[in-house]
Design an enzyme around this catalytic site. Structure first.
Site, PDB file in Angstrom:
ATOM      1  N   TYR A   1       2.203  -0.870   3.589  1.00 10.09           N
ATOM      2  CA  TYR A   1       1.531   0.391   3.953  1.00 10.09           C
ATOM      3  C   TYR A   1       0.218   0.605   3.200  1.00 10.09           C
ATOM      4  O   TYR A   1      -0.120  -0.139   2.312  1.00 10.09           O
ATOM      5  CB  TYR A   1       2.486   1.583   3.913  1.00 10.09           C
ATOM      6  CG  TYR A   1       3.122   2.071   2.638  1.00 10.09           C
ATOM      7  CD1 TYR A   1       2.655   1.770   1.377  1.00 10.09           C
ATOM      8  CD2 TYR A   1       4.237   2.918   2.737  1.00 10.09           C
ATOM      9  CE1 TYR A   1       3.267   2.287   0.249  1.00 10.09           C
ATOM     10  CE2 TYR A   1       4.856   3.436   1.607  1.00 10.09           C
ATOM     11  CZ  TYR A   1       4.358   3.127   0.366  1.00 10.09           C
ATOM     12  OH  TYR A   1       4.960   3.644  -0.737  1.00 10.09           O
ATOM     13  N   GLU A   2      -0.519   1.590   3.634  1.00 12.65           N
ATOM     14  CA  GLU A   2      -1.879   1.857   3.104  1.00 12.65           C
ATOM     15  C   GLU A   2      -2.794   0.650   3.308  1.00 12.65           C
ATOM     16  O   GLU A   2      -3.641   0.355   2.450  1.00 12.65           O
ATOM     17  CB  GLU A   2      -1.791   2.182   1.617  1.00 12.65           C
ATOM     18  CG  GLU A   2      -2.063   3.581   1.131  1.00 12.65           C
ATOM     19  CD  GLU A   2      -2.422   4.633   2.141  1.00 12.65           C
ATOM     20  OE1 GLU A   2      -1.503   5.313   2.604  1.00 12.65           O
ATOM     21  OE2 GLU A   2      -3.611   4.803   2.457  1.00 12.65           O
ATOM     22  N   GLY A   3      -2.638  -0.041   4.438  1.00 14.73           N
ATOM     23  CA  GLY A   3      -3.401  -1.271   4.685  1.00 14.73           C
ATOM     24  C   GLY A   3      -2.616  -2.457   4.155  1.00 14.73           C
ATOM     25  O   GLY A   3      -2.430  -2.574   2.949  1.00 14.73           O
TER      26      GLY A   3
END
Lengths: 591, 591
Positions: free
Chosen positions: B437-439
């Site tokens: 997550y978050e890229g």
């Protein structure tokens, strides 16, 4: 996603790394030929895809459950097991004398990969039965063999291995389960065993437990452990099932993965003691157990290959379907993510590591075969030593790869990988047991370094290194442009492994702690070097067939240029890093 | 096992790698001093140990649940959250203008590590709120700021980030959620967002959603995305809560880990449309979002450190208690497994990798601080560029480490590690989301290579390499015998990183696909080199204090001699391995 047995990949390893054609020509495999082996694989693949694979996620969501001492396996499990035995799959590797088909280890392990890729939790049941068969074959009296082997071989009964106790895991010296001799020559067993895979279930008419225990006057430590056969139901003289024995499942573990497979706490002798029969000699139980464990260790290595294969298929299918981002070739619409360089890198790494560990496992299986089938005692001994050398690598390297590939599989899926319904997470959870059971990978590394490297005063390893070097020379001589820097990278790897092996030999005499500090890294270096060489053999075979642009070449090159590149660094870690491991007092770690 | 905040380790990083004393002396941190920072850490540690840590396994076993649109968090969660805000922890990093304590990023991130180590699922709630605060600060109108920031800062309300849609994950260009302008200047939002962390719950009076959506006439792609604030309850002019907005939680994901944290499907506009307020300019929503995401990416990197720390503490405690096997010093009885070389290797690897990624994250936090607090615009710009360079490394390297350390933690536990009750498996499951997550970490690597390396025409990276080289020279000059081969190994690593960076620069101009093929490996090389150098700074500091035999020296040496040894191989993989990645047609992978 339905699993498809990778028959081409398996056959490619058998033909290149294992040298199947040569083995057949030299008559090691009776009347088996490559076409028959492929046909067996395809048939097993159908069974795996159609029967076992659909139950895999079912087993994850509806784990085996314990009620009043009875274990119920997941829905569909029982029917699948009956089909499995009815189709003769149980009997495939079993000795012909007891109704088995006596197929060689290379076929048995290839087929075992298929069962375990289709359904790892299911595959454990025949895997353990196979272990029990091996121990009985090695140490059982004729009566025990005749009573138990035919039904274990057919799969009508299943088998278990009862080693671990709460205080005795990696260290079997701590075993406390007691065996009390009876006047009739039997024994009564008292004690508790934990982590017993398929210790109780409803799939088979009887369950044959092989149990390590101590006699009353046994010496302490591992030289006072005996092996006993303890059936769930006593077998009458006419072969029919008699009374329930005094052994019960008193607990099931709640595990990270392989939920379908019941992991049992087994209690022996809550009443008068469980009736047991001695297998092998008194106090020599570990000898039989180790024969069985060596075979089981290879089989667990194959489980690593299996879960890696399954995770790879899942990830490739997702990457072909999922669209995100643009490509340099296509700026107008989202492209399947398989076109992105980093996704390709991950998928190729998965493919290459899977195929490399498959090759190591099947080459090890070949050596087991030769140790039984070669013409002269000398050749058989040589093969047995080679099998002993490779077994810890097959187990530990392949199971580490299983975890790494399953983790890459999650990553390829992005956010969906973390959602249980997608299925990628199950492989990640299931795979995590593999580096632990059947001897942790740390134990495998210690075994490799302290017991296997010294075999034949180092000659066994030396001969193996010479063989790897020959492969590298052939790659170098072949000089295909499609091979890229394969020869160079593998040469560096073999040099690194050679240097680290020499260093290990020196330390074993001078400072064994230093050898132990580097053991795990050394095993990794061994696996990478061997795996890279076997894939290169595959590339050579493809080049001989004129298919230099085929996946086997690309995968071998990828392994050499992307993975084997770590070899010199690993050798340096082994040979120059032990002070860093041993320098700090352990007590300082908790501060 | 109760978590203990590693205050000494954190302070050591702040004093050595981050250079806290110098920063304080140069007046960057107002009236903060090292003692105050330590006191904050200790107080946070108490809250983490006493309140959050006991709920960690509870949250795993009793996940957040959805009933009729309402989400109930695990037992104890709500009370803990009220205590958390009442004690002022929410407000710690918030802007002073809106009631926050305005503490610097280095303190905020250190404290964030403590929350997330104590309870990763709980820690996500303030982490996301922090992100929403950042976006509002960056792009919100004064009215929006005054209405929402005070209560977000205090934690009375919480915030979310609504980016992902089923067809738009890594590729935000695919966003389809619609925003329809209204006559009163507000917007009506229609669409479905997935993977919304803490999208719905009962912890706070209101939930402030920051939502990416498209205006009717927006250009296609990422330049047509706007950012909207959509409160769960409409806020009246007097600040009181009015009507329920048209946004509901319509599903919760069933995840591999972080079960306590509700991952929501959020449906906007099932009726008349959810009322939303524009944040920043129309079609420029990603600008605000990226400001917020950079901060969130560092915070996720810190989560990697956190779970690694927690797993390490758990494993060390188990290894001190569990007895198996003998040692060369003690052949008579089983010794705690922490005395075995391979266990020590694993625990030291866990310690060293955790501390290295902690240093990278806190150094990145320092650069964020300097980008706001340095005296001249030039210094601020320089720091911002350095922060931009390090953010993808902090995120990806630390979260990969989080997974690897958690996996080692399972391995140290042996069979018990696979049993859920032991707790080690939870960290392994929880950690697995962090590289996604978050890229995803693949996206971070692409960001590093294609956007960050070219910053200032390569001068930002060049200056950073020069700084690492200086550290290596200081280590070399110091020449402590306790340092072993630290200087040599780190010199090789810096050389490797330098060569790979030059190669990357060339490829970006000539053949970007080659750069992308090596991006992930390059990021790993970056992290290992930077981490090794920061730990070496710690060793230098210890040597200056005359404590050359202390853990910081041993850990730095271990990292250099056992982990940084991979650096030259990684550089070779990057610079000579791209053809192997790109050679095979993707379609061949599925054959």
């Amino acid at each position: 996603m339905t699993y498809q047995a990778p028959v081409d990949d398996i056959m490619h390893v058998l033909k290149s790394a294992v040298g199947l054609d040569d083995l057949i020509e030299r008559n090691f495999y009776d009347d088996l030929d490559a076409d028959t082996i492929r046909a067996i694989m395809e048939e097993a693949g159908r069974f795996g895809s159609e029967v076992l694979s659909p139950l895999n996620s079912e087993g994850d969501h509806k784990p085996s459950a314990l009620n009043g001492g009875k274990v119920t396996t997941p829905p569909g499990w029982n029917e699948a097991y009956q089909q499995f035995t009815a189709a003769g799959w149980s009997a495939l590797p079993g000795p012909q004398q007891y109704g088995g088909q006596g197929l060689p280890e290379i076929v048995s392990m290839a087929v075992s990969e298929i069962w375990n890729a289709a359904n790892l939790s299911f595959g454990l049941c025949p895997l353990l039965t196979q272990g029990a068969i091996g121990a009985l074959e090695a140490g059982g009296s004729d009566v025990l063999k005749e009573t138990y082997l035919p039904k274990l071989v057919s799969g009508e009964w299943t088998g278990t291995m009862n080693l671990t106790e709460p205080q005795a895991g990696s260290d079997l010296a701590g075993i406390k389960t007691r065996a009390v001799p009876q006047d009739d020559g039997t024994y009564r067993i008292f004690g508790t065993k934990i982590f017993i895979t398929y210790g109780e279930h409803e799939l088979s008419g009887n369950i044959i437990h092989l149990v390590l225990a101590r006699l009353p006057d046994a010496p302490p430590g591992t030289r006072g452990i005996s092996l006993f056969l303890v059936p769930k139901f006593i077998v009458n003289d006419d072969g029919s099932l008699g009374e329930r024995n005094d052994v019960t499942c008193t607990g099931l573990e709640h595990k990270l993965g392989i939920h379908g497979s019941p992991t049992c706490v087994m209690t022996f002798g809550e009443q008068d003691g469980a009736i047991g029969f001695l297998v092998g000699d008194e106090n020599r139980g570990l000898n039989c157990m180790f024969i069985m464990m060596n075979a089981a260790r290879l089989a667990v290595g194959v489980q690593g290959v299996a879960v890696a294969e399954r995770a790879t298929q899942h990830a490739v299918a997702y990457a072909e379907e999922r669209r995100q981002g643009r490509s340099p070739q296509n700026r107008d619409e989202m492209v399947p993510i398989i076109q992105h360089a980093d996704i390709r890198r991950m998928l190729l790494a998965m493919k290459a590591m899977t195929q490399a560990s498959r090759a190591i496992c099947l080459v090890t299986a070949r050596e087991f075969d030769l140790s039984n089938r070669a013409a002269t005692p000398e050749e058989r001994e040589q093969a047995a030593a080679r099998a002993a050398l490779l077994t810890p690598v097959a187990k530990a390297f392949s199971t580490d790869i299983g975890c790494e590939v399953a983790s890459l599989g999650v990553q390829v899926h992005g956010g969906m990988g973390f959602i249980e319904e997608t299925g990628a997470a199950q492989y990640y959870r299931d795979a995590r047991i593999l580096p632990i059971y059947e001897g942790t990978n740390g134990i495998q590394a210690i075994d490799l370094v302290t017991r296997k490297l010294p075999l034949g005063e180092g000659r066994v390893m030396k001969a193996y290194l010479a063989e790897l070097k020959q492969i590298v020379e052939a790659v170098s001589a072949s000089n295909q442009p499609e091979f890229g820097a394969m020869a160079k990278r593998l040469e560096e790897a073999v040099t690194a492994l050679t240097e680290a092996s020499i260093w290990m030999g020196e330390q074993l005499g001078q400072d064994p702690q230093k050898a132990l500090a580097g053991a795990t890294t050394y095993l990794r270096l061994f696996g990478i070097t061997a795996g890279g060489c076997y894939l290169a053999k595959g590339a050579l075979a493809a080049a001989r067939d004129g298919t230099q642009s085929s996946p086997p070449v690309a995968i071998a090159r990828f392994f050499a240029e992307q993975i084997a590149t770590t070899a010199p660094g690993l050798a340096l870690t082994v040979t120059a890093g032990s002070d860093a491991v041993l320098g700090l007092e352990p007590t300082a770690l908790s501060a």
